[in-house]
Design a protein around this motif. Structure first.
Motif, PDB file in Angstrom:
ATOM      1  N   ASP A  87       0.847  -1.195   0.000  1.00 30.89           N
ATOM      2  CA  ASP A  87       0.000   0.000   0.000  1.00 30.89           C
ATOM      3  C   ASP A  87       0.887   1.252   0.000  1.00 30.89           C
ATOM      4  N   PHE A  88       1.025   1.867  -1.167  1.00 33.63           N
ATOM      5  CA  PHE A  88       1.854   3.074  -1.285  1.00 33.63           C
ATOM      6  C   PHE A  88       1.167   4.234  -0.569  1.00 33.63           C
ATOM      7  N   GLN A  89       1.830   4.774   0.440  1.00 30.96           N
ATOM      8  CA  GLN A  89       1.316   5.905   1.196  1.00 30.96           C
ATOM      9  C   GLN A  89       1.933   7.216   0.744  1.00 30.96           C
ATOM     10  N   VAL A  90       3.211   7.172   0.409  1.00 33.42           N
ATOM     11  CA  VAL A  90       3.920   8.332  -0.135  1.00 33.42           C
ATOM     12  C   VAL A  90       4.783   7.839  -1.282  1.00 33.42           C
ATOM     13  N   LYS A  91       4.723   8.522  -2.396  1.00 31.89           N
ATOM     14  CA  LYS A  91       5.487   8.090  -3.566  1.00 31.89           C
ATOM     15  C   LYS A  91       5.959   9.317  -4.329  1.00 31.89           C
ATOM     16  N   THR A  92       7.125   9.823  -3.943  1.00 29.76           N
ATOM     17  CA  THR A  92       7.714  10.976  -4.614  1.00 29.76           C
ATOM     18  C   THR A  92       9.140  10.632  -5.009  1.00 29.76           C
ATOM     19  N   ASP A  93       9.771  11.533  -5.756  1.00 26.27           N
ATOM     20  CA  ASP A  93      11.172  11.307  -6.124  1.00 26.27           C
ATOM     21  C   ASP A  93      12.071  11.317  -4.898  1.00 26.27           C
ATOM     22  N   ARG A  94      11.666  12.035  -3.863  1.00 27.06           N
ATOM     23  CA  ARG A  94      12.508  12.183  -2.671  1.00 27.06           C
ATOM     24  C   ARG A  94      12.324  11.059  -1.667  1.00 27.06           C
ATOM     25  N   VAL A 134       9.772   7.420  -0.506  1.00 25.06           N
ATOM     26  CA  VAL A 134       8.702   6.452  -0.770  1.00 25.06           C
ATOM     27  C   VAL A 134       8.355   5.773   0.550  1.00 25.06           C
ATOM     28  N   TYR A 135       7.058   5.623   0.806  1.00 25.37           N
ATOM     29  CA  TYR A 135       6.601   4.931   2.009  1.00 25.37           C
ATOM     30  C   TYR A 135       5.533   3.922   1.621  1.00 25.37           C
ATOM     31  N   ILE A 136       5.773   2.651   1.966  1.00 20.41           N
ATOM     32  CA  ILE A 136       4.871   1.548   1.644  1.00 20.41           C
ATOM     33  C   ILE A 136       4.482   0.841   2.938  1.00 20.41           C
ATOM     34  N   ASP A 165      14.705   7.262   2.932  1.00 21.47           N
ATOM     35  CA  ASP A 165      14.689   7.163   1.470  1.00 21.47           C
ATOM     36  C   ASP A 165      13.478   6.325   1.038  1.00 21.47           C
ATOM     37  N   VAL A 166      13.546   5.005   1.236  1.00 20.55           N
ATOM     38  CA  VAL A 166      12.402   4.123   1.015  1.00 20.55           C
ATOM     39  C   VAL A 166      12.086   3.466   2.352  1.00 20.55           C
ATOM     40  N   LEU A 167      10.840   3.622   2.802  1.00 25.17           N
ATOM     41  CA  LEU A 167      10.422   3.150   4.114  1.00 25.17           C
ATOM     42  C   LEU A 167       9.269   2.160   3.975  1.00 25.17           C
ATOM     43  N   MET A 168       9.323   1.081   4.771  1.00 22.37           N
ATOM     44  CA  MET A 168       8.213   0.124   4.829  1.00 22.37           C
ATOM     45  C   MET A 168       7.794  -0.075   6.279  1.00 22.37           C
ATOM     46  N   THR A 169       6.483  -0.116   6.524  1.00 20.56           N
ATOM     47  CA  THR A 169       5.970  -0.630   7.786  1.00 20.56           C
ATOM     48  C   THR A 169       5.398  -2.011   7.506  1.00 20.56           C
ATOM     49  N   LEU A 170       5.709  -2.967   8.391  1.00 21.08           N
ATOM     50  CA  LEU A 170       5.405  -4.365   8.148  1.00 21.08           C
ATOM     51  C   LEU A 170       4.838  -4.998   9.413  1.00 21.08           C
TER      52      LEU A 170
END
Length: 463
Positions: A321-328, A330-332, A435-440
């Motif tokens: 589930d992409f919550q934030v998706k920018t060039d700077r 990403v949060y999934i 940079d790229v973040l995931m919550t799991l």
């Protein structure tokens, strides 16, 4: 009790994702619906807005607030196995002659006369069942669906149809719940051992899936992932098909997978459907889409309908589930809570964001699962660049001596790792350059999704 005799339905644990789908079903069919849940959540708030009164403390039901649910002749009581057997309300209904059913028994009762398309598996079942439902809904075939996640396309976990008896069901193996179903078609996505607190051994866990396959009706079909370690026990007249992401010996498989520019495209064989583009472009969804499209096509969806629908599938909440998706940044957010799910989720994100720094926040779910699979969890989490490991979410369990998140943490091989309490998480994240973040995880880590999303949007808005 027959469905037609029911005037009111009382749910104990109404805020669960499967329970809420049933609550919505009965509400849509003109029944009076109410219930209890331990925790206020966005889902219980939404149910209340839809007309389901919910309370959050065990109470004396005879005090008048829930008088519509006190006639044993017309009230069905549905409970989740996560509720303890000594729960005061559950005991009241049992002692006063009410019909009291588990969620799975109720679902089996509702769908007994339908053609059930039942999706089972240690992982992949929510996405695959949601894909099947979307494919059927976007075609001339149509369907009903009881799902274990909120499909973003419909903002619901329930779909109803007045012209189709096909019913997509997420078949839960916990507590052997899926043995109450009588599938017309069944999908088995995986049988990696889990819930050993219930089953005891991996062999017993796999045997429960074999029993599930024996329930498929004659004239139906089993669609099983190639290589799943069970021996199906099919009735006469039940066909079996295999599927795979890449194995060409499977009956249904993908070929010519292309990844790039934020897209994943493949060809589906043997249907000769070329240039299938995934609406949620992560590699594991190629496999899920092969299974889902196979089921849809076997039930009359045309190749053109299937190709168009899978491209518009927006996914289920908490599944990649992409919550934030920018060039700077990403949060999934993802529901992964089994080692195989974690490894697949992390690997899929790595492929999408090559050479970027991947931080994962993981909340272990259940003491028994942590104890039984600590080595496997550590291997999966070692695929990250940085790990933030939270305390165990106990759910229905009491603590087990010497079982904490540390038994995973100590085995993780990456150097960049930290143990963190929930109340310290937001301050920790605010101090980090992400940079790229995931919550799991499957516990209450979902309560952090909105705060993290808002924090990231504020922090990186002008950067």
């Amino acid at each position: 009790m027959k469905i037609d005799d029911i005037k009111s339905v009382y749910f104990i644990g109404v805020g669960g994702i499967g329970m809420s789908a049933l609550a919505r079903y009965f509400l849509a069919n003109g029944k009076t619906v109410g219930g209890y849940d331990r925790t206020l959540s966005p889902l219980t708030v939404k149910l209340s807005e839809e007309g389901v009164p919910i309370h959050y403390e065990e109470m004396n039901l005879e005090d008048g607030l829930f008088h519509d649910f006190l006639d044993p002749a017309t009230t069905l009581v549905v409970y989740t196995p996560a509720v303890p057997s000594d729960h005061a309300e559950l005991m009241y209904f049992r002692e006063h002659g009410f019909e009291v059913l588990k969620r799975s028994q109720t679902l089996g009762l509702i769908t007994k006369s339908a053609r059930g398309l039942c999706v089972a598996g240690t992982h992949g079942k929510t996405t695959t069942s949601s894909m099947i439902a979307h494919l059927l809904k976007q075609s001339a075939v149509d369907c009903n669906a009881f799902l274990g996640g909120i499909i973003k396309n419909y903002d619901s976990n329930l779909m109803l149809s007045d012209r189709s008896d096909l019913t997509v069901i997420e078949a839960d193996e916990y507590d052997r719940s899926f043995h109450t179903l009588t599938p017309y078609m069944a999908v088995v996505t995986a049988a990696d051992p889990d819930h050993l607190d219930i089953y005891g051994t991996p062999a017993a866990y796999r045997e429960s899936f074999e029993q599930f396959t024996s329930l498929i009706r004659p004239g139906g079909a089993l669609i099983i992932k190639k290589g799943v370690d069970i021996k199906p026990r099919l009735q006469d007249g039940v066909k079996m098909y295999t599927y795979s992401m890449t194995d060409r010996t499977a009956d249904f498989h993908a070929e010519n997978i292309r990844v790039g520019n934020g897209e994943i495209v493949f060809d589906l064989e043997p249907f000769s459907i070329n240039d299938v583009s995934l609406g949620v472009p992560v590699r594991i969804n190629v496999e899920n889409a092969v299974a889902a499209m196979a089921v849809a096509l076997l039930n009359g969806v045309t190749p053109e309908e299937a190709r168009a629908a899978i491209k518009t599938f927006a996914g289920a909440e908490r599944r990649f589930d992409f919550q934030v998706k920018t060039d700077r940044v990403v949060y999934i957010d993802d529901y992964a809570h089994h080692p195989q799910e974690l490894a697949s989720a992390i690997s899929s994100v790595r492929e999408l964001y090559v050479a970027r720094r991947l931080t994962g926040i993981f909340q272990p779910h259940l003491y028994t699962r942590t104890r039984d699979f600590s080595d496997d969890f550590a291997r999966a989490l070692s695929l990250l660049d940085r790990l933030i490991l939270l305390d165990i979410y106990p759910a229905r369990e009491e603590p087990i001596p010497n079982v904490t998140s540390e038994i995973i943490f100590d085995k993780v091989t990456i150097a960049d790792k930290v143990l963190c309490h929930k109340d310290e998480l937001m301050s920790l994240l605010e101090s980090e350059d992400l940079d790229v973040l995931m919550t799991l995880g499957a516990g209450d880590i979902d309560r952090f999704v909105e705060p993290i999303r808002n924090m990231l949007n504020d922090k990186y808005r002008t950067k």
